[in-house]
Design an enzyme around this catalytic site. Structure first.
Site, PDB file in Angstrom:
ATOM      1  N   CYS A  71       0.703  -1.252   0.137  1.00  0.00           N
ATOM      2  CA  CYS A  71      -0.015   0.205   0.412  1.00  0.00           C
ATOM      3  C   CYS A  71       1.085   0.953  -0.268  1.00  0.00           C
ATOM      4  O   CYS A  71       1.880   1.235   0.713  1.00  0.00           O
ATOM      5  CB  CYS A  71      -1.124   0.071   1.463  1.00  0.00           C
ATOM      6  SG  CYS A  71      -2.039  -1.471   1.252  1.00  0.00           S
ATOM      7  N   GLY A 118       2.614  -6.822   8.178  1.00  0.00           N
ATOM      8  CA  GLY A 118       2.015  -8.516   7.040  1.00  0.00           C
ATOM      9  C   GLY A 118       0.494  -8.150   7.165  1.00  0.00           C
ATOM     10  O   GLY A 118      -0.310  -7.387   7.582  1.00  0.00           O
ATOM     11  N   CYS A 128       0.636   2.831  13.644  1.00  0.00           N
ATOM     12  CA  CYS A 128      -0.197   2.252  12.969  1.00  0.00           C
ATOM     13  C   CYS A 128       0.733   2.564  11.353  1.00  0.00           C
ATOM     14  O   CYS A 128       0.721   3.517  10.779  1.00  0.00           O
ATOM     15  CB  CYS A 128      -1.637   2.500  12.197  1.00  0.00           C
ATOM     16  SG  CYS A 128      -3.130   2.208  13.499  1.00  0.00           S
TER      17      CYS A 128
HETATM   18  N1  SAH Z   1      -2.016  -6.079   6.080  1.00  0.00           N
HETATM   19  C1  SAH Z   1      -3.813  -5.789   6.947  1.00  0.00           C
HETATM   20  C2  SAH Z   1      -3.125  -5.046   8.547  1.00  0.00           C
HETATM   21  C3  SAH Z   1      -1.640  -4.775   8.611  1.00  0.00           C
HETATM   22  S1  SAH Z   1      -2.095  -2.821   8.737  1.00  0.00           S
HETATM   23  C4  SAH Z   1      -4.303  -4.317   6.443  1.00  0.00           C
HETATM   24  O1  SAH Z   1      -3.697  -3.660   5.718  1.00  0.00           O
HETATM   25  O2  SAH Z   1      -5.513  -4.732   7.104  1.00  0.00           O
HETATM   26  C5  SAH Z   1      -2.442  -2.034   9.721  1.00  0.00           C
HETATM   27  C6  SAH Z   1      -3.570  -0.957   9.576  1.00  0.00           C
HETATM   28  O3  SAH Z   1      -2.760   0.046   9.408  1.00  0.00           O
HETATM   29  C7  SAH Z   1      -4.427  -0.571   7.978  1.00  0.00           C
HETATM   30  O4  SAH Z   1      -5.498  -0.045   7.977  1.00  0.00           O
HETATM   31  C8  SAH Z   1      -3.430  -0.275   7.803  1.00  0.00           C
HETATM   32  O5  SAH Z   1      -4.009   0.490   6.349  1.00  0.00           O
HETATM   33  C9  SAH Z   1      -3.153   1.083   8.430  1.00  0.00           C
HETATM   34  N2  SAH Z   1      -1.970   1.537   7.985  1.00  0.00           N
HETATM   35  C10 SAH Z   1      -0.669   2.006   7.252  1.00  0.00           C
HETATM   36  N3  SAH Z   1      -0.381   2.755   7.217  1.00  0.00           N
HETATM   37  C11 SAH Z   1      -1.058   3.804   7.934  1.00  0.00           C
HETATM   38  C12 SAH Z   1      -0.012   4.717   8.377  1.00  0.00           C
HETATM   39  N4  SAH Z   1       0.750   5.066   8.109  1.00  0.00           N
HETATM   40  N5  SAH Z   1      -0.375   5.285   8.394  1.00  0.00           N
HETATM   41  C13 SAH Z   1      -1.631   5.343   9.460  1.00  0.00           C
HETATM   42  N6  SAH Z   1      -2.659   4.074   9.642  1.00  0.00           N
HETATM   43  C14 SAH Z   1      -1.608   3.280   8.657  1.00  0.00           C
HETATM   44 FE1  SF4 Z   2      -1.362  -2.576   2.987  1.00  0.00          FE
HETATM   45 FE2  SF4 Z   2      -0.854  -3.789   5.479  1.00  0.00          FE
HETATM   46 FE3  SF4 Z   2       0.215  -4.584   4.194  1.00  0.00          FE
HETATM   47 FE4  SF4 Z   2       0.955  -1.749   5.172  1.00  0.00          FE
HETATM   48  S1  SF4 Z   2       0.428  -4.398   5.853  1.00  0.00           S
HETATM   49  S2  SF4 Z   2       1.552  -2.713   2.923  1.00  0.00           S
HETATM   50  S3  SF4 Z   2      -1.501  -1.416   5.065  1.00  0.00           S
HETATM   51  S4  SF4 Z   2      -1.673  -4.600   3.655  1.00  0.00           S
END
Ligand code: SAH
Ligand code: SF4
Length: 360
Positions: free
Chosen positions: A118, A168, A344
């Protein structure tokens, strides 16, 4: 040469029963092991006094109990603690404990890095190496409990909630994640309520479908955009599984679940002038009008190299109010642990020999 003995932390409760039978013991021994390990934190078979002496002496040649070592601990001014765990080959994963008044939530990792990438996430930027083993995932809970306390006979558990929101994508490591979930829920082990165990996913639609009726824990969907065009940019997986397909899978999961009380948690990272306009909020409300949910707004946590900023408080409030006025349950997640890069999306760990995952 690798150790031929089995690490009992790698086994689900059912596999532990099979192990007991395989060494000529009754399956109920598994319950005794689970209690010693996960309720009392005992790793030395010699201390398991309700297990007959002959077996206690034989066990070290067959099995061992070992969680990854904590190699660093960082404490935030707000009480959040981040631990780095050594999983071998120079790689490190991170786990975060977030204490609150009435609970303590442990945020655990399920992969070394993340292949979804992401655009706003530091874990995604750190690359991907492999899935974590069961012992490396449940080992994070075990290692954390070694620091803050096991549940023993306590009314208030030192770790009351577990969320798979660390490094992850849990649903790309689904068979191990399911075994971990069984250990977390087992009354003989951590005994957590299914409402207090959360799988957070970026939306692997076919796996969410498969899990419907098969596992029952709280589900969080990382949505982050009201349209496919924008989500394609933020969550590249969206090119494969479109929003409509993911939401249909989520509804099927909810229909077969008690743990969610009928509602999925929608996570929405707020990125300044990217997905945080009032138009976006109205579009999100329209998208979710038939999806029973509560919405968690997560103001972006900055990290080096990310091309985004956190919106101003007034923009966050405006976005919140639009959704609130439609009647949604909306929470703006308070940032915790950002002074130690534990918030997060700030977890990076150490990911070596990055590979491209085949299945994404
Ligand atoms: N991979 C899974 C779980 C881990 S990420 C998922 O994406 O749901 C957990 C959460 O942290 C997710 O909702 C993700 O979008 C958020 N997150 C990731 N990077 C972030 C950032 N820089 N600031 C705030 N939230 C973030
Ligand atoms: Fe996307 Fe969640 Fe993986 Fe971060 S940990 S790259 S938010 S899927």
């Amino acid at each position: 040469m690798s150790d031929p003995r089995v690490n009992l932390l790698d086994l689900s409760p059912d596999e532990l029963k099979d192990f007991c039978v395989s060494i000529g013991e009754k399956p109920f021994r598994a319950q005794q092991f689970l209690k010693w390990i996960y309720q009392w934190g005992v790793t030395d078979f010699a201390q398991m006094t309700n297990i007959k002496k002959e077996l206690r002496e034989r066990l070290p040649s067959l099995a061992y109990i070992k969680a990854p070592d904590i190699i660093a601990e960082h404490k935030s001014a707000d009480g959040t603690i981040k631990w780095a765990l050594d999983i071998g080959d120079g790689q490190v994963v991170e786990t975060v404990l977030i204490p609150e008044d009435d609970r303590s939530t442990l945020c655990i990792s399920t992969q070394v890095g993340c292949p979804i990438k992401c655009s706003f996430c530091r874990t995604g930027a750190s690359g991907f190496n492999r899935n974590l083993k069961v012992q490396e995932i449940i080992g994070q809970v075990f290692a954390a409990a070694s620091r803050v306390g096991f549940c023993e006979n306590r009314e208030q558990k030192p770790i009351s909630n577990v969320v798979m929101m660390g490094m992850g994508e849990p649903l790309l490591n689904v068979s191990n994640v399911l075994k971990v979930t069984e250990i977390l829920l087992s009354d003989y082990a951590f005994g957590l309520s299914k409402r207090r165990v959360t799988i957070s996913t970026s939306g692997i639609a076919p796996i969410i479908e498969k899990l419907a009726g098969k596992v029952d824990v709280a589900l969080a969907l990382s949505l982050h955009a009201p349209t496919d065009a924008l989500r394609d940019e933020l969550v590249p997986l969206n090119k494969k599984y479109k929003i409509a397909e993911v939401l249909t899978a989520v509804k099927h999961y909810l229909a077969a679940s008690n743990a969610n009380c009928g509602r999925v948690t929608i996570e929405y990272v707020l990125l300044d002038h990217v997905n945080d306009s009032t138009d976006d909020a109205h579009a999100l409300a329209a998208l979710l009008k038939d999806v029973p949910c509560k919405i968690n707004l997560i103001p972006f946590n900055p990290h080096d190299g990310a091309p985004y900023q956190r919106p101003s408080n007034s923009r966050i409030d405006r976005f919140y109010k639009v959704l609130f006025n439609y009647g949604f349950t909306v929470i703006t997640r308070t940032t915790r642990g950002d002074d130690i890069a534990a918030a997060c999306g700030q977890l990076a760990g150490q990911v070596k020999n990055k590979i491209r995952a085949q299945n994404v």
